[in-house]
Structure formats: C-alpha cells, structure tokens
Design an enzyme around this catalytic site. Structure first.
Site, mmCIF file in Angstrom:
data_model
loop_
_atom_site.group_PDB
_atom_site.id
_atom_site.type_symbol
_atom_site.label_atom_id
_atom_site.label_comp_id
_atom_site.label_asym_id
_atom_site.label_seq_id
_atom_site.Cartn_x
_atom_site.Cartn_y
_atom_site.Cartn_z
ATOM 1 N N HIS A 95 8.596 -26.581 1.519
ATOM 2 C CA HIS A 95 8.030 -27.737 0.837
ATOM 3 C C HIS A 95 7.011 -27.324 -0.215
ATOM 4 O O HIS A 95 6.272 -28.176 -0.716
ATOM 5 C CB HIS A 95 7.399 -28.684 1.861
ATOM 6 C CG HIS A 95 8.390 -29.257 2.818
ATOM 7 N ND1 HIS A 95 9.011 -30.460 2.616
ATOM 8 C CD2 HIS A 95 8.903 -28.763 3.980
ATOM 9 C CE1 HIS A 95 9.852 -30.707 3.609
ATOM 10 N NE2 HIS A 95 9.797 -29.691 4.459
ATOM 11 N N LYS A 148 -13.039 2.032 -2.130
ATOM 12 C CA LYS A 148 -13.983 2.342 -1.054
ATOM 13 C C LYS A 148 -15.139 3.189 -1.568
ATOM 14 O O LYS A 148 -16.308 2.928 -1.262
ATOM 15 C CB LYS A 148 -13.260 3.096 0.078
ATOM 16 C CG LYS A 148 -12.284 2.264 0.883
ATOM 17 C CD LYS A 148 -11.659 3.131 1.964
ATOM 18 C CE LYS A 148 -10.663 2.365 2.809
ATOM 19 N NZ LYS A 148 -10.045 3.234 3.839
ATOM 20 N N GLU A 181 0.818 -1.207 0.000
ATOM 21 C CA GLU A 181 0.000 0.000 0.000
ATOM 22 C C GLU A 181 0.854 1.260 0.000
ATOM 23 O O GLU A 181 0.448 2.294 -0.534
ATOM 24 C CB GLU A 181 -0.930 -0.001 1.215
ATOM 25 C CG GLU A 181 -2.064 0.998 1.122
ATOM 26 C CD GLU A 181 -3.114 0.791 2.193
ATOM 27 O OE1 GLU A 181 -4.124 1.509 2.162
ATOM 28 O OE2 GLU A 181 -2.937 -0.094 3.058
#
Length: 425
Positions: A292, A403, A271
């Site tokens: 792994h 938003k 951000e």
C-alpha cells in the site's frame, strides 16, 4: 531454502537475465566457489564465517547464559552486526523474554528505555568484537550507571562477547564477568550464527543447536553451480541483475516476524558489496503492509529494482469471522493466512505483469532450523556476489573512516574538512 528466479529472467522482466547468460555466469560461479572453499579451508578472514555451523560451540553459549535463566528482560548492547543478528533471531522466533537491542546512542531513547525496564530482572549482554566500539561502550557505561543508581549489582547481571584484547576484555577480567569469545576471522555482520547472535536466542528459550543444524544444511548445499545451490542462485542472480541496471534490491518478507531480517540483510548487502563504485542498494519493505506504499514505486517507477519476496510455507493461522457487511463475501470462510498468501501472489504477479524482476524465497516455516538456514544462505549468497563483483567483501573502509572521524571530533584531535553550506531557516 527454496529460491525461484523465474521472474528475474529476461523473458519475464526488464532488466532481466537471459538464461544463456546465467549458464555462462555459472562458469564464474564454479571458480568463485573454489575460491570460497579454499578460503573456508584455510579459515581466512571473512570466509571463516561460513564455517560457523561446525565451529560454533552451542554448549559454551548455554553455559554462559545459564546463570541468567531467571531474567525477564534482555538488554543486548551492541551496534550493527553486534545487534542485528541477535535481533533477527529473537524477533523471528519470539518467546517470553522481553528483549531490547541498544544499538544507537540516541540519548532520549536510551533514557526512556532504562526508565521503562526493571533493571533488577535484566540481563545485559555487551557485544563488541574489538572491545573498543565507542557507541557500545558508551551505552554500556550509561547502563552500568543506571543499574548502580537503582541498587542493582551490574556485575551479577552482565556478560560479554568480545575479542582477546580491548577495553571490554579488560573490564570483563577486572570484574570477573562471564565472557564469550567472539569468533576469530568473522566480521560482525557475518556473526549471527556465533557467540555474537546466538546467546540472545538461547536466553529467549530457543534451541541453539537446531539453529546451527539449519545452517549446516546450508553449508552442505554449497556446490559449484548456481543451478544446484539456492544461496548461489540468489547471489548470482542479484549480481547479474545489478550489472544490467537493477541497482536496488528491495527485501520484502511476508511475515511480521521477519521485518528485522530485512534490516539484517540491508547491513549485510550494503556493507559487504558497496565498494569501488559497485554494489546493490538494499531497500527494506514488509508484505503486505508496503503493498500500500512502496509497491507503487517498484511497479511503476524507474526500472532499477529487484524485489526479493520472502515467505514461510507453513505458519499458524487465524480464521476471519463471517460478517453481514456488504461486499465482503470473498472473505467468508477464509483466514488471515489465506489473505496474506493472496497478497504475496498478487504482488508477485503485479511485478511480473509490469516486467519488474523479482525473486521468490521460501522457507518451510519460521522456526530455529529454518532461520539458521535462511541466515546462512544469505551470507553465502553475499560472499558469492562479492566474488563476482571482485570486491573486498569482508572489509568496510568507509565505515571505519566515519568511526575515526567521530573519535577525532570527541577527543579534539581532529576536525572535519570545511564544507559549503546553504542554510535555510
């Protein structure tokens, strides 16, 4: 904090940073440091975050949480920086408190969580600097309703951290809720060491002053040279590798308790630095688990990654019992800690052998002081990297667009641009 960038140098890795290039970059670091210090001195937006070790008031935090000292469950209602810093501290340091961080609006998850916890023994901390964050307020309204339905007086179990204005401040005033002030001039993702992140640690029984003391060590270590400052060494090296092609930064702590730290780092790095077509993409991994899985890609995939390896030098250990099973003689007399250290060093060596750049970050142990230093140093590293990129580190216009679009959809005041669809069912 100890930072070793040796395996990120050009003599070891490709892409890698030539030592003389780091020396030249140090001149820019000096100039960036002067700009950072000037911003801190003037308490400018964003730069004020690096002053939190001296401006945060641990006594105010302790007073705010004291009425809830008997709580068995913490429900932290926030999103992004209003949750990840607190979660990082609590997950790393542990404690007897059953802590939950309600940072998404997935209805099934919210419902299951509220059905699972004892709301009569729960303290709710609602965090929104603006006081208008849609996800946070929606979740809190749901939590409040659940408490009322369970016969719990939510006003006796709730406190807030917010700014001077907004819906959350109005709610706190109306119901006389304990309220902490969100720090001025500090973006949420830089607010872990403040009234945003520290109350959760205090409720879990941890020493807030010790956390801030560690952060103060990081602040005192800020100097004008990457060769003298661990935070700047990391930020400058990550930047230098990115511009040479390592556009992905895989954060890989070797401690289960630091897994949330990798999430916190991902928000901070993405951000803050993802602007103007620039910035490293953070990836999250966990040692030794992801040896792994993801290590295969890091070692043998595209040469576009920096791997950041993080561990504590001291920790509690547990011995491995002797066994009669054939082929496990090498484990006899050892411990899980020995094995984890071997995995760490083997991963580091594996990356070096294949020429993949890595940086080693070590802290003394996972305790309050070391966590405060770790969080502060990575914030400072991020601020320095932003200066070197030349981006607006403390803004997030792409986030704000999303938003606004969500609010517009919910209110019916706006729609989204039409898009081409190719649907396969």
């Amino acid at each position: 904090m100890h930072v070793d960038v040796g395996n990120a140098l050009a003599v070891e890795a490709s892409p890698g940073v030539p030592e003389d290039a780091l020396e030249r970059l140090d001149d820019r670091v000096r100039d960036a440091h002067e700009h950072i210090v000037a911003g801190m001195t003037r308490e400018e937006f964003g730069y004020a975050a690096l002053n939190l070790p001296k401006t945060a008031d641990p006594a105010a935090i302790e007073r705010a949480v004291e009425p809830f000292a008997d709580s068995e469950v913490l429900l932290n209602v926030g999103i992004g920086g209003s949750a990840l810093g607190a979660a990082t501290l609590v997950d790393a340091l542990g404690g007897d408190l059953d802590a939950h961080f309600l940072d998404n609006v997935d209805p099934e998850h919210v419902t299951a969580l509220l059905e699972d916890i004892d709301l009569s023994q729960t303290v709710v901390h609602v965090v929104s600097r603006s006081g208008t964050t849609a996800e946070t307020l929606a979740n809190f309204l749901v939590v409040r309703d659940a408490m009322e339905q369970a016969g719990v007086d939510w006003t006796e179990r709730t406190f807030v951290t917010t700014g001077p204005e907004g819906n959350l401040r109005d709610l706190a005033d109306e119901h006389d809720l304990p309220a902490l002030d969100a720090p001025e001039g500090v973006p949420g993702r830089f607010s872990a060491l403040s009234t945003v992140g520290l109350p959760a640690a205090a409720l879990a029984g941890h020493d807030v002053e010790a956390i801030l003391a560690g952060a103060r060590e990081g602040r005192a270590a800020l100097t004008g040279s990457l060769f003298d400052c661990p935070a700047y060494a990391y930020g400058a090296t990550a930047y230098a590798l990115d511009v040479r092609g390592a556009g992905i930064n895989a954060m890989m702590p070797y401690a289960e308790s630091l897994e949330t730290f990798a999430e916190w780092f991902a928000q901070l790095w993405a951000e803050s630095l993802g602007k103007d077509g620039l910035g490293q993409t953070p990836a999250r991994a966990l040692g030794a688990t992801d040896q792994h899985s993801q290590l295969q890609l890091y070692r043998a995939g595209p040469r576009d990654k920096l791997v950041t390896l993080v561990r504590a030098r001291e920790r509690e250990d547990r011995g491995i019992p002797d066994t009669e099973l054939e082929g496990l003689d090498y484990l006899a007399g050892g411990s899980l800690g020995d094995l984890l250290d071997a995995e760490f060093e083997a991963t580091e060596a594996s990356l070096a052998e294949s020429g993949v750049p890595s940086v080693r970050v070590e802290i003394p142990r996972i305790d309050e002081r070391s966590l405060g230093r770790l969080l502060y140093d990575f914030e400072a590293a991020c601020v320095l990297a932003g200066e070197l990129y030349g981006v607006e580190t403390f803004t997030q216009p792409a986030v704000e667009w999303g938003k606004d679009a969500a609010r517009g959809l919910l209110s019916g005041e706006r729609g989204l641009p039409e898009k081409t669809e190719l649907v396969v069912e």
